[in-house]
Design an enzyme around this catalytic site. Structure first.
Site, short mmCIF file in Angstrom:
data_model
loop_
_atom_site.label_atom_id
_atom_site.label_comp_id
_atom_site.label_asym_id
_atom_site.label_seq_id
_atom_site.Cartn_x
_atom_site.Cartn_y
_atom_site.Cartn_z
N ASN A 17 -39.26 44.74 -30.28
CA ASN A 17 -40.03 44.17 -31.19
C ASN A 17 -39.55 42.94 -31.76
O ASN A 17 -38.25 42.86 -32.22
CB ASN A 17 -40.19 45.45 -32.22
CG ASN A 17 -40.66 44.96 -33.42
OD1 ASN A 17 -41.40 44.00 -33.54
ND2 ASN A 17 -40.06 45.48 -34.57
N GLY A 18 -40.39 42.00 -31.85
CA GLY A 18 -39.72 40.80 -32.37
C GLY A 18 -40.17 39.62 -31.30
O GLY A 18 -41.13 39.63 -30.68
N GLU A 55 -58.96 40.57 -53.28
CA GLU A 55 -58.46 41.62 -52.80
C GLU A 55 -59.70 42.38 -52.25
O GLU A 55 -59.74 43.00 -51.02
CB GLU A 55 -57.59 42.58 -53.62
CG GLU A 55 -57.26 43.93 -53.06
CD GLU A 55 -56.17 43.82 -51.57
OE1 GLU A 55 -56.14 42.69 -51.39
OE2 GLU A 55 -56.03 44.90 -51.03
N ARG A 59 -48.08 49.83 -36.14
CA ARG A 59 -47.29 48.32 -35.91
C ARG A 59 -48.00 47.54 -34.72
O ARG A 59 -47.62 46.41 -34.48
CB ARG A 59 -45.96 48.65 -35.42
CG ARG A 59 -45.09 49.53 -36.64
CD ARG A 59 -43.71 49.76 -36.23
NE ARG A 59 -42.96 48.65 -36.07
CZ ARG A 59 -42.44 47.85 -37.04
NH1 ARG A 59 -42.49 48.52 -38.23
NH2 ARG A 59 -41.72 46.74 -36.87
N TRP A 66 -48.10 44.72 -30.14
CA TRP A 66 -48.95 43.85 -30.82
C TRP A 66 -48.62 42.38 -30.23
O TRP A 66 -47.50 41.93 -30.25
CB TRP A 66 -48.93 43.77 -32.39
CG TRP A 66 -49.76 42.95 -33.07
CD1 TRP A 66 -51.04 43.38 -33.42
CD2 TRP A 66 -49.38 41.71 -33.45
NE1 TRP A 66 -51.31 42.41 -34.39
CE2 TRP A 66 -50.77 41.26 -34.27
CE3 TRP A 66 -48.66 40.75 -33.43
CZ2 TRP A 66 -50.89 39.94 -34.88
CZ3 TRP A 66 -48.74 39.61 -34.16
CH2 TRP A 66 -49.86 39.13 -34.62
N GLU A 117 -61.26 42.63 -43.44
CA GLU A 117 -60.52 43.19 -42.44
C GLU A 117 -60.94 44.32 -41.37
O GLU A 117 -60.46 44.46 -40.58
CB GLU A 117 -58.91 43.20 -42.90
CG GLU A 117 -58.80 44.32 -43.66
CD GLU A 117 -57.47 44.55 -44.58
OE1 GLU A 117 -56.44 44.08 -43.92
OE2 GLU A 117 -57.47 44.85 -45.55
N LYS A 158 -60.27 43.20 -48.23
CA LYS A 158 -60.31 44.62 -47.82
C LYS A 158 -61.81 44.71 -46.80
O LYS A 158 -61.68 45.17 -45.74
CB LYS A 158 -60.62 45.50 -48.84
CG LYS A 158 -59.50 46.15 -49.44
CD LYS A 158 -58.54 46.89 -48.70
CE LYS A 158 -57.51 46.06 -47.96
NZ LYS A 158 -56.24 45.67 -48.78
N LYS A 173 -50.05 46.80 -38.81
CA LYS A 173 -49.29 47.16 -40.33
C LYS A 173 -48.37 46.60 -40.86
O LYS A 173 -48.24 45.92 -41.82
CB LYS A 173 -49.07 48.61 -40.35
CG LYS A 173 -49.00 49.10 -41.55
CD LYS A 173 -50.12 49.21 -42.61
CE LYS A 173 -49.63 49.90 -43.72
NZ LYS A 173 -50.78 49.32 -44.87
N HIS A 218 -68.99 24.12 -58.67
CA HIS A 218 -68.11 23.08 -58.05
C HIS A 218 -68.10 23.03 -56.51
O HIS A 218 -67.62 22.37 -56.06
CB HIS A 218 -66.72 22.93 -58.47
CG HIS A 218 -66.67 22.84 -59.95
ND1 HIS A 218 -66.95 21.66 -60.83
CD2 HIS A 218 -66.38 23.79 -60.92
CE1 HIS A 218 -66.85 22.05 -61.90
NE2 HIS A 218 -66.61 23.18 -62.15
N CYS A 260 -45.17 45.43 -33.35
CA CYS A 260 -44.60 46.38 -32.39
C CYS A 260 -43.90 47.46 -32.70
O CYS A 260 -43.15 47.43 -33.63
CB CYS A 260 -43.85 45.70 -31.26
SG CYS A 260 -44.81 44.16 -30.44
C1 F6R Z 1 -54.17 43.92 -45.88
C2 F6R Z 1 -52.90 44.11 -45.57
C3 F6R Z 1 -51.99 42.71 -45.40
C4 F6R Z 1 -50.51 43.32 -46.08
C5 F6R Z 1 -49.60 41.96 -45.67
C6 F6R Z 1 -48.50 42.28 -46.13
O1 F6R Z 1 -54.80 45.27 -46.26
O2 F6R Z 1 -52.30 45.31 -45.38
O3 F6R Z 1 -52.45 41.52 -45.94
O4 F6R Z 1 -50.70 43.09 -47.22
O5 F6R Z 1 -49.20 41.77 -44.35
O6 F6R Z 1 -47.78 43.26 -45.98
P1 F6R Z 1 -46.42 43.63 -46.88
O7 F6R Z 1 -46.94 44.17 -48.00
O8 F6R Z 1 -45.94 45.00 -46.03
O9 F6R Z 1 -45.42 42.74 -46.62
#
Ligand code: F6R
Length: 609
Positions: A100-101, A482, A27, A74, A489, A486, A604, A505, A2
């Site tokens: 937020n929280g 990774e 957020r 969120w 998501e 990508k 994010k 396996h 949030c």
């Molecule tokens: C994927 C992504 C998330 C963050 C994860 C950690 O693209 O962005 O998987 O990497 O939530 O976030 P941070 O790096 O801000 O601790």
């Protein structure tokens, strides 16, 4: 998660709050709302969906004020809906809050408020209790009422509160959720993060845990837990506000993919002196400390965890010390072997990820030394660490992390090289060779970006697939994870990563005619083994897109298509190999018509457990 914003000034609070909220949508973006004190009452407007939905219902000129608070949500407690959106008011809307929280004991507080005061709750959120608590304590002094409410709350929060009877004041408080106060001229702000305010201010106070801040248009006062006034240095924001804009790119994600050469260059050059030594400005770790570490934990979430997978192999190779990589949400619940001889490395773009922060605190309690790799200057992870290696990626807005990841990798090399050269486990030849390899990366990434169209064509060809596999060995295995994250998501394709040698396996059972597999084959010393793994799945009819270094053409015999990256040392190949995978994911999502910068269910900054 949030985002919260608050403004107190002379006029046009609505415009400033909405503008700030738009910059905080990373957020969370499932609903948004705003509360303004108008004519002795607090008028709350809120709407499910993105901020543009809210804008549609607050267009009228009468709806404005000289102060107010706003929120982009969120969902944690209660589905995304108009009624669960913030701000929340008390029973007669004389108090409004944004939060937020998570309030862990909200049920208990709610039951008490219902029983003792007969309060009727409107929403399913935990946050609504805060508005009612402040409401029952309010006797004409908002600060006092907020303090009393906070004394009853357990959990994590950044809260902004306003009272109808004090229309030119905001009181905000934080515990384990980010909060900044922006210093304007004849106006002041609060926000969850600095980018929300950059259009209006460049000087902020970073509010610390358990501090309360009271804002009027001419004054900002910060108080500690005991109510003492706190003197805080002003933090001058040096980065460019434009860096948080799209600058002509269709999406932030594409812009951020293209910013990688710059981010890598910045992260490197700020740490490499002209004489080739690593610059340790702000790092207090001594030679004795480094020689004393008998174990390293790298702990992070998501993409940052994937940077840790690469970091483990690099640091082990260079510093010759065992490194464990852990998912932050698992680390703290498994009683890990941590003591004073442990180095704990937290990796986090936002520096606010609650799981990472909690793991860091757990490690600190057990005596570990804390080094963090963080993008957001002044964030909680940075502030709670002994030392910080900043990634100079600039603000990352797209939910899917790209430039933060590649700059996190750069920090892994710098940490490995520094520790290795200090301990004598990296000789001069390896050290200078690695520095040359690292310095060449910005240009090499730029060359990959010039092939964007070819990768976009592959994305067009495969964008209707519903299942994709990513495989690799050694460092390529980390990059596979990774690449897979990508894709899933932002395009919602069911993608899956696995170490190539592990396929046989079990997972090979899923290989059939035309199964799409990305095979990463950038590691020269594992190349032949990788070609054999690819042969095994090719024999089951899989369709192979390989990623290999220029000149390693053997793979063409088994792959249907090959994406070549510039030649480089095996160690630094992850920085290059991930770039085509990011571009592929981006274009697949684009061809599928997905909301690329704001994928569904994500945010994010993940500040809940
Ligand atoms: C994927 C992504 C998330 C963050 C994860 C950690 O693209 O962005 O998987 O990497 O939530 O976030 P941070 O790096 O801000 O601790």
């Amino acid at each position: 998660m949030c985002g919260i914003v608050g403004f107190v000034g002379r006029d046009h609070a609505k415009e400033k709050i909405i503008d700030g909220l738009k910059r905080l949508e990373y957020r969370g973006y499932d609903s948004a709302g705003i509360a303004l004190p108008i004519n002795g009452k607090i008028e709350i407007r809120k709407h499910v969906g993105e901020i543009k939905n809210l804008e549609k219902i607050i267009g009228d000129a009468d709806y404005d004020s000289s102060a107010g608070i706003g929120h982009t949500r969120w969902a944690t407690h209660g589905v995304p809906s108009d009624v669960n959106a913030h701000p929340h008011g008390n029973s007669d809307n004389t108090i409004a809050i944004v939060h937020n929280g998570i309030i862990e004991n909200y049920q208990e507080i709610k039951e008490r408020l219902v029983k003792e005061y007969g309060i009727t709750f409107k929403s399913d959120t935990d946050s609504e209790v805060i508005a009612h608590l402040i409401g029952v304590f309010y006797k004409g002094d908002l600060l006092e009422a907020v303090n009393k409410a906070v004394a009853e709350m357990r959990g994590a929060y950044a809260v902004g509160a306003i009272a109808a009877a004090e229309p030119d004041k905001i009181v905000a408080v934080r515990k384990d959720a980010p909060l900044v106060a922006g210093i304007g001229k004849g106006c002041n702000f609060i926000a969850s993060d600095i980018p929300a305010l950059l259009k209006y201010v460049r000087e902020v106070y970073l509010i610390e845990n358990n501090e309360t801040v009271v804002l009027t248009k001419d004054d900002i006062k910060i108080y500690d837990e005991k109510g003492n006034t706190v003197k805080r240095d002003v933090f001058h924001v040096t980065w460019d506000a434009d860096a948080a804009e799209k600058e002509g790119y269709e999406h932030f994600m594409l812009k951020e993919i293209h910013e990688q050469p710059k981010g890598i260059y910045e992260t490197l050059t700020r740490r490499i002196n002209d004489d080739g030594t690593i610059n340790l400005d702000g790092i207090s770790m001594t030679k004795e400390d480094i020689e004393g570490f008998n174990k390293i934990y790298i702990v992070a979430c998501g993409t940052a965890y994937h940077a840790g997978l690469v970091g483990k192999l690099i640091i082990e190779k260079m510093a010759r010390v065992p490194v464990e990589v852990d998912i932050a949400s698992e680390f703290r619940y498994r009683d890990p072997f941590v003591d004073e001889n442990t180095l704990f490395i937290a990796i986090s773009q936002s520096g606010e990820t609650l799981d990472t922060l909690a793991a860091l605190r757990e490690a600190r309690k057990k005596g570990a030394r804390i080094l963090s790799v963080v993008n957001v200057v002044g964030s909680s992870v940075a502030r709670e660490s002994d030392d910080v290696f900043y990634t100079w990626a600039g603000p990352e807005i797209a939910v899917a992390s790209t430039k933060a990841y590649t700059t996190q990798l750069i920090c892994m090399y710098l940490i490995g090289l520094y520790m290795g050269s200090t301990k004598g486990t990296v000789d001069k030849e390896l050290y200078t060779g690695m520095l040359e390899e690292l310095k060449a990366l910005p240009d090499k990434v730029e060359r990959i970006l010039q092939n964007e169209e070819d990768i976009a064509a592959l994305a067009k060809q495969y964008h209707r697939r519903e299942q994709v596999f990513f495989i690799g060995r050694g460092l390529d295995s980390g990059v596979s994870y990774e690449g897979s994250l990508k894709l899933k998501e932002i395009s919602y394709i069911n993608s899956f990563a696995i170490a190539a040698g592990e396929l046989k396996h079990g997972t090979i059972a899923l290989m059939e005619e035309e199964t799409l597999v990305f095979a990463l084959a950038t590691q020269d010393f594992l190349y032949e083994k990788m070609v054999s793994n690819v042969e095994e799945i090719k024999a089951r009819g899989a369709r192979i897109v390989a990623v290999a270094k220029e000149g390693r053409t053997e793979i063409e015999k088994v792959a249907d298509q090959v994406i070549y990256i510039p030649d480089c040392a095996d160690e630094v190949a992850p920085v290059l190999a991930v770039v085509p995978l990011q571009i592929f994911a981006y274009y697949v999502a684009r061809y599928r018509g997905c909301n690329i910068d704001k994928p569904k269910n994500l945010a994010k900054s993940v500040t809940v457990e």
